[in-house]
Motif scaffolding. Structure first.
Motif, short mmCIF file in Angstrom:
data_model
loop_
_atom_site.label_atom_id
_atom_site.label_comp_id
_atom_site.label_asym_id
_atom_site.label_seq_id
_atom_site.Cartn_x
_atom_site.Cartn_y
_atom_site.Cartn_z
N UNK A 162 0.83 9.13 4.52
CA UNK A 162 -0.20 8.22 4.05
C UNK A 162 0.07 6.79 4.49
N UNK A 163 -0.24 6.51 5.75
CA UNK A 163 -0.06 5.18 6.34
C UNK A 163 -1.32 4.84 7.12
N UNK A 164 -1.79 3.63 6.96
CA UNK A 164 -2.94 3.14 7.72
C UNK A 164 -2.57 1.84 8.42
N UNK A 165 -3.08 1.66 9.62
CA UNK A 165 -2.85 0.43 10.36
C UNK A 165 -3.24 -0.75 9.48
N UNK A 166 -2.40 -1.76 9.45
CA UNK A 166 -2.66 -2.95 8.65
C UNK A 166 -2.08 -2.90 7.25
N UNK A 167 -1.55 -1.73 6.83
CA UNK A 167 -0.94 -1.63 5.50
C UNK A 167 0.22 -2.61 5.35
N UNK A 168 0.36 -3.12 4.14
CA UNK A 168 1.59 -3.82 3.77
C UNK A 168 2.48 -2.76 3.16
N UNK A 169 3.69 -2.65 3.69
CA UNK A 169 4.56 -1.55 3.29
C UNK A 169 5.92 -2.03 2.82
N UNK A 170 6.60 -1.14 2.10
CA UNK A 170 8.02 -1.30 1.79
C UNK A 170 8.73 -0.28 2.66
N UNK A 205 2.56 -4.47 8.00
CA UNK A 205 3.17 -5.72 7.56
C UNK A 205 4.28 -5.29 6.60
N UNK A 206 5.51 -5.64 6.90
CA UNK A 206 6.64 -5.20 6.08
C UNK A 206 6.94 -6.25 5.02
N UNK A 207 6.78 -5.87 3.75
CA UNK A 207 7.05 -6.79 2.64
C UNK A 207 8.55 -7.03 2.49
N UNK A 223 0.81 -1.21 0.00
CA UNK A 223 0.00 0.00 0.00
C UNK A 223 0.85 1.27 0.00
N UNK A 224 1.99 1.19 0.73
CA UNK A 224 2.75 2.42 0.93
C UNK A 224 4.24 2.13 1.10
N UNK A 225 5.01 3.22 1.06
CA UNK A 225 6.46 3.14 1.13
C UNK A 225 6.97 4.28 2.00
N UNK A 226 7.96 4.00 2.83
CA UNK A 226 8.54 5.05 3.67
C UNK A 226 9.52 4.46 4.66
N UNK A 227 10.11 5.33 5.45
CA UNK A 227 11.08 4.90 6.45
C UNK A 227 11.43 6.04 7.37
N UNK A 228 12.52 5.86 8.09
CA UNK A 228 12.96 6.82 9.10
C UNK A 228 13.40 8.12 8.43
N UNK A 229 12.84 9.24 8.93
CA UNK A 229 13.25 10.53 8.44
C UNK A 229 14.72 10.75 8.82
N UNK A 267 2.95 7.41 0.35
CA UNK A 267 4.25 7.69 0.98
C UNK A 267 4.02 8.18 2.41
N UNK A 268 4.89 7.72 3.30
CA UNK A 268 4.84 8.13 4.70
C UNK A 268 6.27 8.31 5.20
N UNK A 269 6.40 8.87 6.39
CA UNK A 269 7.70 9.00 7.04
C UNK A 269 7.54 8.64 8.51
N UNK A 270 8.61 8.13 9.09
CA UNK A 270 8.64 7.78 10.51
C UNK A 270 9.52 8.78 11.23
#
Length: 188
Positions: free
Chosen positions: A119-127, A152-154, A71-77, A100-103
């Motif tokens: 743009x992150x929702x609980x339960x998303x499968x993410x990269x 869920x991290x792909x 669903x989305x992609x992101x990581x540590x700012x 896209x989201x950021x942590x």
């Protein structure tokens, strides 16, 4: 432009703008003869465009191979931010683009106190994304926050793997790592 051409152009920009040799102390506290600041390349318009193209092609292939949808992609700012945005923007032409989201390093001290923005929702499968991995610490810290929020991290997409144990630490946690470059492929 073929991926080999994109990879060659991106490597050239990384070597010109982001890779330095000498004596450095890394964020992990380790000493190294190599410093890689991918933000300089990822914030260059040509570098970001190339990262977007190569990154999106890599993400699509990896998701297909694993039989997973993300669903989305992101990581540590801050390191992951321009890479995630470049890949997300390139994915916009696809029928299933990535959000896209950021942590944040710490939860926000006001408002809703969120640690994951965008743009992150609980339960998303993410990269999950990182610019450079050395020990894997920042990727794993972001993974902790994301998994605690139901992600869920792909797999992890990394611009450069320094080949200093980070990949192994992340994969020991059950998160496969896909790197666009490694120390070996950058400095071959």
């Amino acid at each position: 432009m073929a991926n080999d051409d994109i990879r060659a152009q991106l490597k050239s920009i990384l070597l010109e703008k982001s890779v330095r040799t000498g004596e450095f102390t890394l964020a992990s506290g380790k000493k190294s003869d190599l410093y890689i600041d991918c933000r300089v390349t990822a914030m260059d318009p040509v570098g970001a465009t190339l990262i977007g193209k190569l990154g999106w092609d890599t993400v699509k292939a990896e998701l297909s191979e694993r039989g997973v949808e993300a669903n989305s992609i992101g990581g540590m700012t801050l390191g992951a931010d321009p890479i995630s945005l470049a890949v997300g923007m390139t994915s916009a032409s696809d029928e299933k683009p990535l959000q896209v989201f950021t942590v944040r390093k710490e939860p926000k001290g006001h408002g809703k106190g969120k640690q994951i923005e965008g743009n992150f929702n609980q339960g998303d499968t993410i990269v999950i994304v990182d610019d450079v991995i050395t020990t894997g610490g920042s990727t794993l810290k972001a993974a902790d926050v994301l998994e605690a929020s139901g992600a869920k991290i792909a797999f992890a997409l990394v611009l450069v793997d320094r080949e200093e144990g980070g990949r192994e630490a992340i994969e020991a946690r059950g998160i496969p790592v896909v790197s666009l470059f490694s120390r070996s492929t950058l400095l071959d």
